[in-house]
Design an enzyme around this catalytic site. Structure first.
Site, PDB file in Angstrom:
ATOM      1  N   HIS A 118      -9.638   7.563   7.936  1.00  0.00           N
ATOM      2  CA  HIS A 118      -9.948   7.805   9.366  1.00  0.00           C
ATOM      3  C   HIS A 118     -10.568   9.254   9.758  1.00  0.00           C
ATOM      4  O   HIS A 118     -10.319  10.181   8.807  1.00  0.00           O
ATOM      5  CB  HIS A 118      -8.448   7.903  10.324  1.00  0.00           C
ATOM      6  N   HIS A 139      -1.516   7.088  20.132  1.00  0.00           N
ATOM      7  CA  HIS A 139      -1.234   8.180  19.275  1.00  0.00           C
ATOM      8  C   HIS A 139      -0.865   9.508  19.931  1.00  0.00           C
ATOM      9  O   HIS A 139      -0.110  10.201  19.209  1.00  0.00           O
ATOM     10  CB  HIS A 139      -2.581   8.187  18.524  1.00  0.00           C
ATOM     11  N   GLY A 140      -1.241   9.951  21.063  1.00  0.00           N
ATOM     12  CA  GLY A 140      -0.608  10.924  21.787  1.00  0.00           C
ATOM     13  C   GLY A 140       0.779  10.926  21.895  1.00  0.00           C
ATOM     14  O   GLY A 140       1.421  11.866  21.628  1.00  0.00           O
ATOM     15  N   GLY A 163       4.583   1.704  11.241  1.00  0.00           N
ATOM     16  CA  GLY A 163       4.570   0.596  12.209  1.00  0.00           C
ATOM     17  C   GLY A 163       5.656   0.418  12.994  1.00  0.00           C
ATOM     18  O   GLY A 163       5.628  -0.770  13.649  1.00  0.00           O
ATOM     19  N   THR A 190       0.791  -1.101   0.188  1.00  0.00           N
ATOM     20  CA  THR A 190       0.042  -0.114  -0.072  1.00  0.00           C
ATOM     21  C   THR A 190       0.783   1.224  -0.154  1.00  0.00           C
ATOM     22  O   THR A 190       0.610   1.989  -0.766  1.00  0.00           O
ATOM     23  CB  THR A 190      -0.678  -0.097   1.066  1.00  0.00           C
ATOM     24  N   ILE A 191       1.956   1.382   0.702  1.00  0.00           N
ATOM     25  CA  ILE A 191       2.519   2.678   1.037  1.00  0.00           C
ATOM     26  C   ILE A 191       3.579   2.679   0.102  1.00  0.00           C
ATOM     27  O   ILE A 191       3.984   3.572  -0.669  1.00  0.00           O
ATOM     28  CB  ILE A 191       3.228   2.600   2.455  1.00  0.00           C
ATOM     29  N   GLN A 203      -5.541   7.209   4.977  1.00  0.00           N
ATOM     30  CA  GLN A 203      -4.603   6.453   5.509  1.00  0.00           C
ATOM     31  C   GLN A 203      -3.561   5.877   4.436  1.00  0.00           C
ATOM     32  O   GLN A 203      -2.443   5.819   4.743  1.00  0.00           O
ATOM     33  CB  GLN A 203      -5.077   4.923   6.505  1.00  0.00           C
ATOM     34  N   SER A 263       3.175   7.456  11.684  1.00  0.00           N
ATOM     35  CA  SER A 263       1.904   6.749  10.949  1.00  0.00           C
ATOM     36  C   SER A 263       0.935   7.878  10.517  1.00  0.00           C
ATOM     37  O   SER A 263       1.137   9.138  10.728  1.00  0.00           O
ATOM     38  CB  SER A 263       1.042   6.165  12.121  1.00  0.00           C
ATOM     39  N   CYS A 264      -0.047   7.406   9.587  1.00  0.00           N
ATOM     40  CA  CYS A 264      -0.984   8.333   8.869  1.00  0.00           C
ATOM     41  C   CYS A 264      -1.429   9.121  10.022  1.00  0.00           C
ATOM     42  O   CYS A 264      -1.966  10.196  10.001  1.00  0.00           O
ATOM     43  CB  CYS A 264      -1.899   7.497   8.224  1.00  0.00           C
TER      44      CYS A 264
END
Ligand code: NAD
Length: 335
Positions: A221, A195-196, A111, A13-14, A300, A140-141
């Site tokens: 997202h 995520h924070g 990741g 994908t990326i 994403q 990450s996205c």
């Protein structure tokens, strides 16, 4: 000046998007992409003219399937100035020894852990930190999407506290292993989510708490943000600030869902319908009880692609000014 030689390890994908984006720049080129299996993506890569490399024990399998593998991943790495590692999360870590042995620079994706590279990257927020570095991780996205709004707000008004709920797509559109599903999953259940802290790997002074759920969708997202700021401002001030950012798109004109944003990407003729920008619903930008609220959608599969290009430019010291690199990347992509 000769072009920087870029290899993409992991053409999924990326990786496939990074390869195409590199090809669109005038200061870098793709010298090879690595695939583990001769599936349709490998054939498309071959048809596009990329040299397709593979794992040492798979060269014959590739050749028998009709893809004349240009060699092994080791051969590819030896010919590159820089490798963009787009293998699945956790695999990239195992490739570090290979890159160190070959003396080649490497970029990992979100990741992998921050510690693997020691430098996490967002073009807007910390381009200069990556200048000349051997190892960098493009976050990450979700973290990229957060950096792109928190950083300019902090510069302009001083961010006191960020609260964010991330509603995450459960799987990418081509991911048949994850679906079908029919549930909403609080993920992770223990709070706050990672995520924070991940945003803090780039902006350590930001006070942020995040929670996340997974939804049965493949299309983007959505983040609900609530931000307290030091200085007073109006919703219009924030809209003006966002509208000036090169990788933020203000969304309106009847777009009320992620499905319509993806349709917009296709209507714009973007490759694969990609939406590289944060998409912020203009009408959602609100000051309520002196706190800022808004919704943004994050594609994403593509949001980190411009950041990978800028990371290459910073690490190879092709451009010392982050704003200039971003402008060059955006122009070449048509963003
Ligand atoms: P993917 O599964 O779509 O692609 C990974 C590719 O790597 C596949 O083609 C696979 O065959 C190949 N591969 C597996 N093992 C390999 C090996 N040992 N050597 C070479 N190739 C190998 O994964 P992806 O979604 O592109 O994710 C790649 C990285 O990007 C991960 O770190 C992920 O967390 C991160 N990322 C993903 C997204 C997303 O939404 N898909 C967004 C941002 C960041």
């Amino acid at each position: 000046m000769s072009k920087v030689k870029v290899a993409v390890n992991g053409y999924g994908t990326i990786g496939k998007r990074v390869a195409d984006a590199v090809t669109m720049q005038d200061d870098m080129e793709i010298i090879g992409v690595a695939k583990t299996r001769p599936n349709y993506e490998a054939f498309v890569a071959h048809d596009k003219g990329y040299d397709v490399y593979t794992l040492t024990d798979r060269v014959d399998t590739m050749k028998q399937a009709g893809i004349p593998a240009a060699g092994t991943v080791n051969d590819m790495v030896a010919n590159a100035d820089i490798v963009v590692d787009c293998t699945p999360g956790g695999i990239g870590e195992k490739n570090k020894a290979l890159y160190e042995k070959a003396g080649v620079k490497a970029i990992w994706q979100g990741g992998e852990d921050h510690e693997l590279a020691g430098c996490s990257f967002n073009a807007e927020a910390n381009y200069a930190e990556a200048l000349g570095k051997d190892f960098v991780r493009v976050v990450s996205c979700n973290t990229t999407g957060l950096c792109r709004v928190v950083y300019p707000l902090d510069l302009e008004y001083g961010v006191k506290k960020v609260r964010v709920t991330l509603m995450r797509r459960a799987a990418d559109p081509n991911d048949i292993k994850t679906g079908p599903i029919n549930a909403i999953i609080p993920n992770p259940i223990k709070l706050p989510s990672h995520h924070g802290p991940d945003l803090k790997s780039i902006l350590p002074h930001i006070n942020i708490a995040s929670t996340a759920v997974k939804l049965p969708t493949t299309l983007m997202h959505v983040h609900t943000l609530n931000i307290e700021m030091e200085k007073e401002c109006t919703a219009d001030d924030v809209k003006t600030l966002f509208a000036k950012q090169p990788r933020i798109r203000m969304i309106g004109q009847g777009i009320s869902s992620t499905a319509e944003i993806m349709e917009l990407g296709r209507d714009l003729g973007r490759p694969r319908g990609d939406m590289w920008e944060n998409c912020i619903w203009e009408d959602s930008v609100t000051m309520y009880d002196e706190e800022l609220y808004f919704f943004q959608a994050i594609h994403q599969e593509s949001i980190v692609i411009p950041e990978n290009i800028d990371a290459i430019r910073a690490m190879m010291e092709l451009e010392t000014d982050g704003a200039k690199s971003m402008a060059k990347t955006n122009k070449a992509l048509g963003l």
